[in-house]
Design an enzyme around this catalytic site. Structure first.
Site, PDB file in Angstrom:
ATOM      1  CE  LYS A   1      -3.708  -2.505   2.548  1.00  0.00           C
ATOM      2  NZ  LYS A   1      -4.673  -2.786   3.359  1.00  0.00           N
TER       3      LYS A   1
ATOM      4  CD  GLN B   1      -2.905  -3.865   7.046  1.00  0.00           C
ATOM      5  OE1 GLN B   1      -3.391  -3.091   6.145  1.00  0.00           O
ATOM      6  NE2 GLN B   1      -3.598  -5.244   6.236  1.00  0.00           N
TER       7      GLN B   1
ATOM      8  CG  ASP C   1      -9.105   0.410   5.049  1.00  0.00           C
ATOM      9  OD1 ASP C   1      -9.158   0.542   4.722  1.00  0.00           O
ATOM     10  OD2 ASP C   1      -8.420  -0.327   6.674  1.00  0.00           O
TER      11      ASP C   1
HETATM   12  N1  GUN Z   1      -6.566  -6.509   6.790  1.00  0.00           N
HETATM   13  C1  GUN Z   1      -6.267  -7.328   5.844  1.00  0.00           C
HETATM   14  N2  GUN Z   1      -7.807  -6.286   4.398  1.00  0.00           N
HETATM   15  C2  GUN Z   1      -7.739  -5.005   5.505  1.00  0.00           C
HETATM   16  C3  GUN Z   1      -8.352  -3.489   4.559  1.00  0.00           C
HETATM   17  O1  GUN Z   1      -8.729  -3.528   3.579  1.00  0.00           O
HETATM   18  N3  GUN Z   1      -8.397  -3.117   5.294  1.00  0.00           N
HETATM   19  C4  GUN Z   1      -7.436  -2.912   6.786  1.00  0.00           C
HETATM   20  N4  GUN Z   1      -7.734  -1.715   7.648  1.00  0.00           N
HETATM   21  N5  GUN Z   1      -7.548  -3.730   7.061  1.00  0.00           N
HETATM   22  C5  GUN Z   1      -6.694  -5.128   6.401  1.00  0.00           C
END
Ligand code: GUN
Length: 299
Positions: free
Chosen positions: A53, A97, A120
């Site tokens: 990311k 995350q 998100d």
């Molecule tokens: N963990 C796995 N996928 C995601 C996501 O799309 N967003 C977040 N914040 N954590 C994750």
């Protein structure tokens, strides 16, 4: 044989458009889009996701800030970091995350992110906007937004007359996915583990979306001939042919048999997966446009 959707190619078309949008915003308004990614602890899979990311944010021309906190971080320390990022005008998107280490409560943290920075799309304000069909006012969570890009590129904007079945009712995916399909005029069924005769329900679907976390659960005789099949599952299964203790990734759809029946199908890996990061970038540049008082592009 079904047409395969190449998620990497579609994701690249989205990130190319994000790059252009970020460059325009910087040139015309002097605003550099900023994304902050927060990770707590040492889970290797989470670190791999977060690294991808942060890297993509840089490639899109954003200011990319990563906060890596130790496993023993307290609830108060994490909350304080979110408050700092909420108040930082150079940061337009905040992503914490998940999952967090067991001693931390994720919901109060997610709900403390300003909704306009919640790239998100997990804040109740953003979830509520999706649920009420207000898709232009909030931020849509990334995986359903990515799956909808595939649906739109296959069927267009208006799904009137089409039956859509979403298998899975999670807040993270199933519920927002069903809401997005409904907002596009599909007739939507949200199926789940308590659904009676799931195979028969799925056979009715012109658009079948699987997000259950069960390897290769959807079989060929669940799929209507010519249907669009979108596989959101990512499951690690043993692959002894690759060697002892080796794994391979499979989706929730038994791909080899279903591709013979479907009209359009997504692979795993390389389908919905790459779209999630692309839509995170899209949400971040959308947040930056809104903060600058400009109409954001659509992706
Ligand atoms: N963990 C796995 N996928 C995601 C996501 O799309 N967003 C977040 N914040 N954590 C994750």
């Amino acid at each position: 044989m079904a047409t395969l959707i190449d998620g990497k190619t579609v994701a690249k078309s989205v990130t190319d458009a994000v790059k252009t949008a970020a460059t325009t915003l910087e040139a015309e308004a002097g605003v550099k889009t900023g994304l902050a990614v927060v990770i707590v602890g040492d889970d290797p899979a989470s670190h791999a996701y977060v690294g991808a990311k942060s890297k993509m944010a840089k490639e899109c021309g954003f200011t990319s800030v990563q906060h890596t906190l130790p496993e023993e971080t307290t609830q108060e320390e994490l909350a304080a970091l979110v408050e700092t990022l909420n108040a930082d005008p150079s940061i337009h998107g905040i992503l914490v995350q998940l999952p967090l280490p067991k001693h931390l409560k994720s919901d109060p943290i997610i709900q403390s992110i300003l909704p306009e920075k919640d790239v998100d799309g997990l804040h109740v304000v953003n979830a509520g906007k999706v649920a009420t069909g207000d898709l232009d006012g909030g931020l849509v969570s990334c995986t359903p937004a990515g799956a909808m890009v595939f649906v739109r590129r296959t069927h267009g904007e208006d799904l009137s007359g089409l039956n859509a079945v979403v298998i899975g009712r999670s807040n993270l995916f199933g519920k927002p996915m069903s809401a997005l399909l409904l907002a596009a005029n599909a007739t939507v069924t949200t199926a789940h583990s308590r659904t009676k005769d799931l195979a028969a329900v799925c056979r009715n679907a012109d658009i079948l979306v699987a997000a259950v976390g069960r390897p290769e659960m959807v079989k060929a005789d669940w799929v209507k001939s010519g249907a669009t099949v979108i596989d959101v599952g990512i499951n690690r299964v043993p692959a002894p042919v690759k060697g002892e203790g080796k794994f391979r990734l499979v989706g929730d759809v038994a791909f080899a048999e279903c591709e013979k029946v479907a009209g359009v199908i997504t692979p795993v890996p390389g389908g919905v997966g790459p779209m999630t990061i692309a839509m995170l970038m899209a949400n971040t540049v959308i947040a930056a446009y809104r903060k600058a008082g400009r109409k954001p592009p659509k992706f």
